[in-house]
Write an enzyme that holds these catalytic residues in place. Sequence first.
Site, PDB file in Angstrom:
ATOM      1  N   ASP A   1      22.072 -66.646 -51.911  1.00 54.39           N
ATOM      2  CA  ASP A   1      22.080 -66.278 -53.320  1.00 54.39           C
ATOM      3  C   ASP A   1      20.670 -66.541 -53.839  1.00 54.39           C
ATOM      4  OD1 ASP A   1      23.084 -65.750 -55.979  1.00 54.39           O
ATOM      5  OD2 ASP A   1      23.109 -67.920 -56.290  1.00 54.39           O
TER       6      ASP A   1
ATOM      7  N   ASP B   1      19.501 -66.859 -57.719  1.00 56.12           N
ATOM      8  CA  ASP B   1      19.330 -67.690 -58.906  1.00 56.12           C
ATOM      9  C   ASP B   1      19.977 -69.062 -58.737  1.00 56.12           C
ATOM     10  OD1 ASP B   1      18.140 -65.448 -59.910  1.00 56.12           O
ATOM     11  OD2 ASP B   1      19.879 -64.806 -61.066  1.00 56.12           O
TER      12      ASP B   1
ATOM     13  N   ASP C   1      25.120 -71.505 -55.279  1.00 54.48           N
ATOM     14  CA  ASP C   1      25.373 -72.581 -56.241  1.00 54.48           C
ATOM     15  C   ASP C   1      26.636 -72.368 -57.057  1.00 54.48           C
ATOM     16  OD1 ASP C   1      24.524 -71.604 -59.344  1.00 54.48           O
ATOM     17  OD2 ASP C   1      23.809 -70.378 -57.691  1.00 54.48           O
TER      18      ASP C   1
END
Length: 265
Positions: free
Chosen positions: A10, A12, A183
């Site tokens: 991922d 961001d 996250d």
Amino acid sequence: MTRPTAAFFDLDKTIIAKSSTLAFSREFQAGGLISRRAMLRSAYAQFVFFTGGADHDQMDKMREFMSQLCAGWDVATVRDIVHETLNNIVEPLVYDEAVSLIEEHRLAGRDIVIVSASGAEVVEPIGELLGADRVIATRMEIVDGRYTGNIDYYAYAEEKARAIEGLAETVGYDLAECYAYSDSVTDSHMLEVVGHPFAVNPDRELRRIATAHDWPVLSFVRPVALRRHIPLPPARPTLAALAVGGAVAAGSVMWANRRKRISGA
């Protein structure tokens, strides 16, 4: 013959410390694309995203806000702004721990694939900067060189997992031997499809899922200027970038509709 493997990241709050698209708000305002009021709203969204994460409801609200905001934007202008300001905006936000992991996976012979709800106009240049082999991103509808505000493809939640599985079929990845990092609880499906999932700076729900599944939890805390880091090994030029790309970032949306090769050199 041993099947190829990959590490899926991922973007961001996993590779970089902010929302990749929202980080360009000031530059988009300077380029005449958004008003000061819209820039302030983007800054607030960035704060909410960074401090509290983004659940499905927040992502939907951000997606709607950003898709409406970028309706009518000139695609070439957006691309020019991103490319001209990329180093100044993104380099100081890259997590040192993420870059080290990318290096380790590259040296182990694994492809590096960035899988992001952000758009290709933002994700592809960042992927090139990091030496990624492939990029999976969102795409916005483009008509006559401008964004319409509609979304052609949204690389989000379950769709990230489907995109990874589709890429594995195309390239031949052995997903049981692949790695994935994220996250957010919205990426739990992406983590579930690989044999080695990792929660990075997880939000509360992802931490709960990681604990239940005994997934390792990593803490990335050191943003660093990429140019000061040990140079990344180059991506293999024979592998094309997959940019299903266009627009949305951490629940926001902006760019894309083109496929572009990412050459690492």
